[in-house]
Design a protein around this motif. Sequence first.
Motif, PDB file in Angstrom:
ATOM      1  N   LEU A   1      -8.621  -3.054   1.099  1.00 48.84           N
ATOM      2  CA  LEU A   1      -7.497  -3.060   2.049  1.00 48.84           C
ATOM      3  C   LEU A   1      -7.510  -1.859   2.988  1.00 48.84           C
ATOM      4  O   LEU A   1      -6.500  -1.554   3.617  1.00 48.84           O
ATOM      5  CB  LEU A   1      -6.167  -3.134   1.293  1.00 48.84           C
ATOM      6  CG  LEU A   1      -5.942  -4.418   0.486  1.00 48.84           C
ATOM      7  CD1 LEU A   1      -4.625  -4.336  -0.287  1.00 48.84           C
ATOM      8  CD2 LEU A   1      -5.950  -5.642   1.392  1.00 48.84           C
ATOM      9  N   GLY A   2      -8.626  -1.185   3.051  1.00 50.78           N
ATOM     10  CA  GLY A   2      -8.774  -0.142   4.067  1.00 50.78           C
ATOM     11  C   GLY A   2      -8.298   1.238   3.697  1.00 50.78           C
ATOM     12  O   GLY A   2      -8.134   2.090   4.586  1.00 50.78           O
ATOM     13  N   CYS A   3      -8.092   1.512   2.405  1.00 51.54           N
ATOM     14  CA  CYS A   3      -7.743   2.888   2.020  1.00 51.54           C
ATOM     15  C   CYS A   3      -8.967   3.786   2.197  1.00 51.54           C
ATOM     16  O   CYS A   3     -10.085   3.304   2.337  1.00 51.54           O
ATOM     17  CB  CYS A   3      -7.299   2.929   0.556  1.00 51.54           C
ATOM     18  SG  CYS A   3      -5.673   2.190   0.288  1.00 51.54           S
TER      19      CYS A   3
ATOM     20  N   CYS B   1      -6.406   3.638  -4.260  1.00 51.95           N
ATOM     21  CA  CYS B   1      -5.333   2.656  -4.046  1.00 51.95           C
ATOM     22  C   CYS B   1      -5.284   1.599  -5.144  1.00 51.95           C
ATOM     23  O   CYS B   1      -4.217   1.304  -5.684  1.00 51.95           O
ATOM     24  CB  CYS B   1      -5.493   1.981  -2.686  1.00 51.95           C
ATOM     25  SG  CYS B   1      -5.154   3.123  -1.332  1.00 51.95           S
ATOM     26  N   HIS B   2      -6.419   1.010  -5.480  1.00 52.10           N
ATOM     27  CA  HIS B   2      -6.452  -0.049  -6.499  1.00 52.10           C
ATOM     28  C   HIS B   2      -7.622   0.152  -7.454  1.00 52.10           C
ATOM     29  O   HIS B   2      -8.169  -0.805  -7.987  1.00 52.10           O
ATOM     30  CB  HIS B   2      -6.524  -1.435  -5.847  1.00 52.10           C
ATOM     31  CG  HIS B   2      -5.513  -1.641  -4.768  1.00 52.10           C
ATOM     32  ND1 HIS B   2      -5.816  -1.527  -3.425  1.00 52.10           N
ATOM     33  CD2 HIS B   2      -4.187  -1.908  -4.837  1.00 52.10           C
ATOM     34  CE1 HIS B   2      -4.721  -1.729  -2.696  1.00 52.10           C
ATOM     35  NE2 HIS B   2      -3.713  -1.962  -3.528  1.00 52.10           N
TER      36      HIS B   2
ATOM     37  N   PRO C   1     -12.523  -4.421  -4.467  1.00 50.95           N
ATOM     38  CA  PRO C   1     -13.260  -4.507  -3.190  1.00 50.95           C
ATOM     39  C   PRO C   1     -14.226  -5.701  -3.182  1.00 50.95           C
ATOM     40  O   PRO C   1     -15.031  -5.861  -4.103  1.00 50.95           O
ATOM     41  CB  PRO C   1     -14.004  -3.176  -3.099  1.00 50.95           C
ATOM     42  CG  PRO C   1     -13.175  -2.233  -3.891  1.00 50.95           C
ATOM     43  CD  PRO C   1     -12.650  -3.064  -5.045  1.00 50.95           C
TER      44      PRO C   1
ATOM     45  N   CYS D   1     -12.366   1.820   2.495  1.00 51.94           N
ATOM     46  CA  CYS D   1     -12.554   0.837   1.427  1.00 51.94           C
ATOM     47  C   CYS D   1     -12.568  -0.576   2.014  1.00 51.94           C
ATOM     48  O   CYS D   1     -11.804  -0.905   2.920  1.00 51.94           O
ATOM     49  CB  CYS D   1     -11.431   0.977   0.404  1.00 51.94           C
ATOM     50  SG  CYS D   1     -11.581  -0.177  -0.974  1.00 51.94           S
TER      51      CYS D   1
HETATM   52  S1  FES Z   1      -7.899  -0.542  -0.893  1.00 49.16           S
HETATM   53 FE1  FES Z   1      -9.507   0.214  -2.048  1.00 49.16          FE
HETATM   54  S2  FES Z   1      -9.383  -0.838  -3.897  1.00 49.16           S
HETATM   55 FE2  FES Z   1      -7.770  -1.627  -2.735  1.00 49.16          FE
END
Ligand code: FES
Length: 155
Positions: A93-95, A110-111, A126, A90
């Motif tokens: 933040l890199g998920c 994650c978000h 993103p 992503c």
């Molecule tokens: S890390 Fe993917 S939306 Fe925040």
Amino acid sequence: MTIDNKEKLSRKEFFKKFSFLGLGILAVGIFLKNIFLFISPEKKEKTYHKYLVGKKSEIQSGNAKEIAIQGKPVFVINLDGKFKVFSGVCTHLGCIIKWEENKNRFFCPCHQGVFDPSGKVVSGPPPTPLTEFDVLEEGNLVYIQVEDKKKGSWT
Ligand code: FES
């Protein structure tokens, strides 16, 4: 001393002076070349690595397949016969994202980041689309082409 001797001496001096001048020009040339090589950036040809990401026949139109290349998640998606490959990381933040076939989207848990099948951000935090790789198709095979880098991650 005769005139003949004077001419011989002056010729000797002439060649002596010009040989020193020639050596001086050569030394300055070598010096300037080394200065130029020292301050100019290295010009190296970029090199690429080709990774097999799947067979076309394995991925139905409108569907995506997740694979790992060097431990990094990558998604291959078939968009009406045109194959695209995205990083599975992503851009927020890199998920690690996942493909949701029933919703036809990439989703980041994650978000709640949402990307459409072409990697564009639909909703959530993103800031940029998914990283897309250069795709090479050879017969039934799909590859990505990644520039070789000395340091750092490629996804
Ligand atoms: S890390 Fe993917 S939306 Fe925040």
